[in-house]
Scaffold this motif. Sequence first.
Motif, PDB file in Angstrom:
ATOM      1  N   UNK A  51       0.837  -1.206   0.000  1.00 29.28           N
ATOM      2  CA  UNK A  51       0.000   0.000   0.000  1.00 29.28           C
ATOM      3  C   UNK A  51       0.866   1.248   0.000  1.00 29.28           C
ATOM      4  N   UNK A  52       0.336   2.311  -0.563  1.00 30.07           N
ATOM      5  CA  UNK A  52       1.070   3.575  -0.593  1.00 30.07           C
ATOM      6  C   UNK A  52       1.118   4.211   0.785  1.00 30.07           C
ATOM      7  N   UNK A  53       2.000   5.193   0.911  1.00 30.17           N
ATOM      8  CA  UNK A  53       2.116   5.928   2.183  1.00 30.17           C
ATOM      9  C   UNK A  53       1.554   7.336   2.008  1.00 30.17           C
ATOM     10  N   UNK A  54       0.975   7.797   3.099  1.00 31.16           N
ATOM     11  CA  UNK A  54       0.397   9.149   3.097  1.00 31.16           C
ATOM     12  C   UNK A  54       1.385  10.099   3.764  1.00 31.16           C
ATOM     13  N   UNK A  55       1.665  11.217   3.085  1.00 32.60           N
ATOM     14  CA  UNK A  55       2.542  12.234   3.677  1.00 32.60           C
ATOM     15  C   UNK A  55       1.783  13.557   3.775  1.00 32.60           C
ATOM     16  N   UNK A  56       1.829  14.157   4.930  1.00 30.35           N
ATOM     17  CA  UNK A  56       1.318  15.524   5.098  1.00 30.35           C
ATOM     18  C   UNK A  56       2.528  16.439   5.097  1.00 30.35           C
ATOM     19  N   UNK A  57       2.686  17.191   4.025  1.00 28.76           N
ATOM     20  CA  UNK A  57       3.899  18.000   3.884  1.00 28.76           C
ATOM     21  C   UNK A  57       3.632  19.470   4.178  1.00 28.76           C
ATOM     22  N   UNK A  58       4.244  19.981   5.224  1.00 34.69           N
ATOM     23  CA  UNK A  58       4.189  21.425   5.469  1.00 34.69           C
ATOM     24  C   UNK A  58       5.102  22.097   4.452  1.00 34.69           C
ATOM     25  N   UNK A  59       4.563  23.093   3.731  1.00 37.47           N
ATOM     26  CA  UNK A  59       5.387  23.738   2.695  1.00 37.47           C
ATOM     27  C   UNK A  59       5.774  25.162   3.072  1.00 37.47           C
ATOM     28  N   UNK A  60       5.475  25.549   4.306  1.00 41.05           N
ATOM     29  CA  UNK A  60       5.894  26.873   4.780  1.00 41.05           C
ATOM     30  C   UNK A  60       4.884  27.953   4.451  1.00 41.05           C
ATOM     31  N   UNK A  61       5.147  29.175   4.908  1.00 35.45           N
ATOM     32  CA  UNK A  61       4.152  30.245   4.854  1.00 35.45           C
ATOM     33  C   UNK A  61       4.011  30.948   3.513  1.00 35.45           C
ATOM     34  N   UNK A  62       4.920  30.708   2.578  1.00 32.98           N
ATOM     35  CA  UNK A  62       4.758  31.392   1.290  1.00 32.98           C
ATOM     36  C   UNK A  62       6.042  31.483   0.486  1.00 32.98           C
ATOM     37  N   UNK A  63       7.111  31.940   1.116  1.00 36.64           N
ATOM     38  CA  UNK A  63       8.404  31.985   0.425  1.00 36.64           C
ATOM     39  C   UNK A  63       8.797  30.553   0.056  1.00 36.64           C
ATOM     40  N   UNK A  64       8.949  30.262  -1.241  1.00 32.02           N
ATOM     41  CA  UNK A  64       9.241  28.874  -1.646  1.00 32.02           C
ATOM     42  C   UNK A  64      10.530  28.333  -1.030  1.00 32.02           C
ATOM     43  N   UNK A  65      11.417  29.220  -0.566  1.00 32.83           N
ATOM     44  CA  UNK A  65      12.654  28.736   0.058  1.00 32.83           C
ATOM     45  C   UNK A  65      12.441  28.313   1.502  1.00 32.83           C
ATOM     46  N   UNK A  66      11.251  28.548   2.025  1.00 36.97           N
ATOM     47  CA  UNK A  66      10.992  28.184   3.429  1.00 36.97           C
ATOM     48  C   UNK A  66      10.363  26.795   3.559  1.00 36.97           C
ATOM     49  N   UNK A  67      10.550  25.971   2.561  1.00 33.34           N
ATOM     50  CA  UNK A  67      10.129  24.567   2.665  1.00 33.34           C
ATOM     51  C   UNK A  67      11.314  23.783   3.223  1.00 33.34           C
ATOM     52  N   UNK A  68      11.058  22.752   4.017  1.00 37.56           N
ATOM     53  CA  UNK A  68      12.189  21.991   4.573  1.00 37.56           C
ATOM     54  C   UNK A  68      12.794  21.075   3.501  1.00 37.56           C
ATOM     55  N   UNK A  69      14.036  20.690   3.745  1.00 41.13           N
ATOM     56  CA  UNK A  69      14.736  19.781   2.823  1.00 41.13           C
ATOM     57  C   UNK A  69      13.964  18.465   2.722  1.00 41.13           C
ATOM     58  N   UNK A  70      13.442  18.016   3.856  1.00 39.11           N
ATOM     59  CA  UNK A  70      12.725  16.736   3.876  1.00 39.11           C
ATOM     60  C   UNK A  70      11.415  16.815   3.095  1.00 39.11           C
ATOM     61  N   UNK A  71      10.662  17.904   3.304  1.00 35.31           N
ATOM     62  CA  UNK A  71       9.396  18.044   2.580  1.00 35.31           C
ATOM     63  C   UNK A  71       9.654  18.112   1.073  1.00 35.31           C
ATOM     64  N   UNK A  72      10.714  18.804   0.680  1.00 34.45           N
ATOM     65  CA  UNK A  72      11.021  18.932  -0.744  1.00 34.45           C
ATOM     66  C   UNK A  72      11.387  17.569  -1.347  1.00 34.45           C
TER      67      UNK A  72
END
Length: 244
Positions: free
Chosen positions: A5-26
């Motif tokens: 079965x597939x895995x579900x990920x809830x990815x926080x992508x930060x408040x707006x600046x695309x550089x504020x996403x974590x390395x792991x989420x990316x």
Amino acid sequence: MMNPRGRLFGLGVGPGDPELITVKALRLLREAPVVAYFVAKGKRGNAFGIIEAHLQAQQTLLPLVYPVTTEALPAPLSYEQVISDFYDEAAEQVAAHLDAGRDVAVICEGDPFFYGSYMYLHDRLAQRFEAEVIPGVCSMLGGASVLGAPLVYRNQTLTVLSGVLPAEELKRRLADADAAVIMKLGRNFPKVRQVLAELGLDQRALYVERATMANQKIVALDAVDPQSSPYFSLIIVPGEKWQG
Ligand SMILES: C[S@@+](CC[C@H](N)C(=O)[O-])C[C@H]1O[C@@H](n2cnc3c(N)ncnc32)[C@H](O)[C@@H]1O
């Protein structure tokens, strides 16, 4: 042999600046065969705009389109029922991919567990499927940074409030707060500003629209046009400065 079965990920992508996403989420975003996101009818989606540049052609997009844009629905419709049915349906759309063995990354602005709609999928699916949440920089922290406002000093307590609360409730809680963040403004803005004025907090309160986004706007509280205060805005009442 059956597909795992597939895995579900809830990815926080930060408040707006695309550089504020974590390395792991990316990394997980790029690896996911299916990318799901909540979006209002006719809109592109805020979280989608943040990560769009990282998407690849082979990824399947799964927009989960809200059926309503306001909590005020004509009787006999109840917002709670309509939205709960919608989350049930959205969860089943995501589950169909997971059952077929495809991982699904649900992108979420800010942090998924801080007022994030992802949580309604998590509540419905985390018992059935492997689920992981990747935290994100939430909007109040993005807001504090662009406003240059330390939130809480030393032993102060931070109160986070929804602007949807009735004025009396907001007033009671703000009166007791060392420091506060008020989210979900939009049409609630005039009520919130009035409460802050009644408590004498309006000079201390700071307001920002679309913090860290390209079209961010910082405006003095008394200069905000209540007709155009967007949903993506918040107010910070910073804690009293402590000269450490
Ligand atoms: C449904 S909540 C989502 C919160 C998000 N999960 C987070 O971690 O910040 C939406 C509210 O977050 C706030 N918000 C989200 N992004 C924002 C931003 N970039 N600037 C200001 N407020 C923001 C607004 O108050 C908005 O009404």
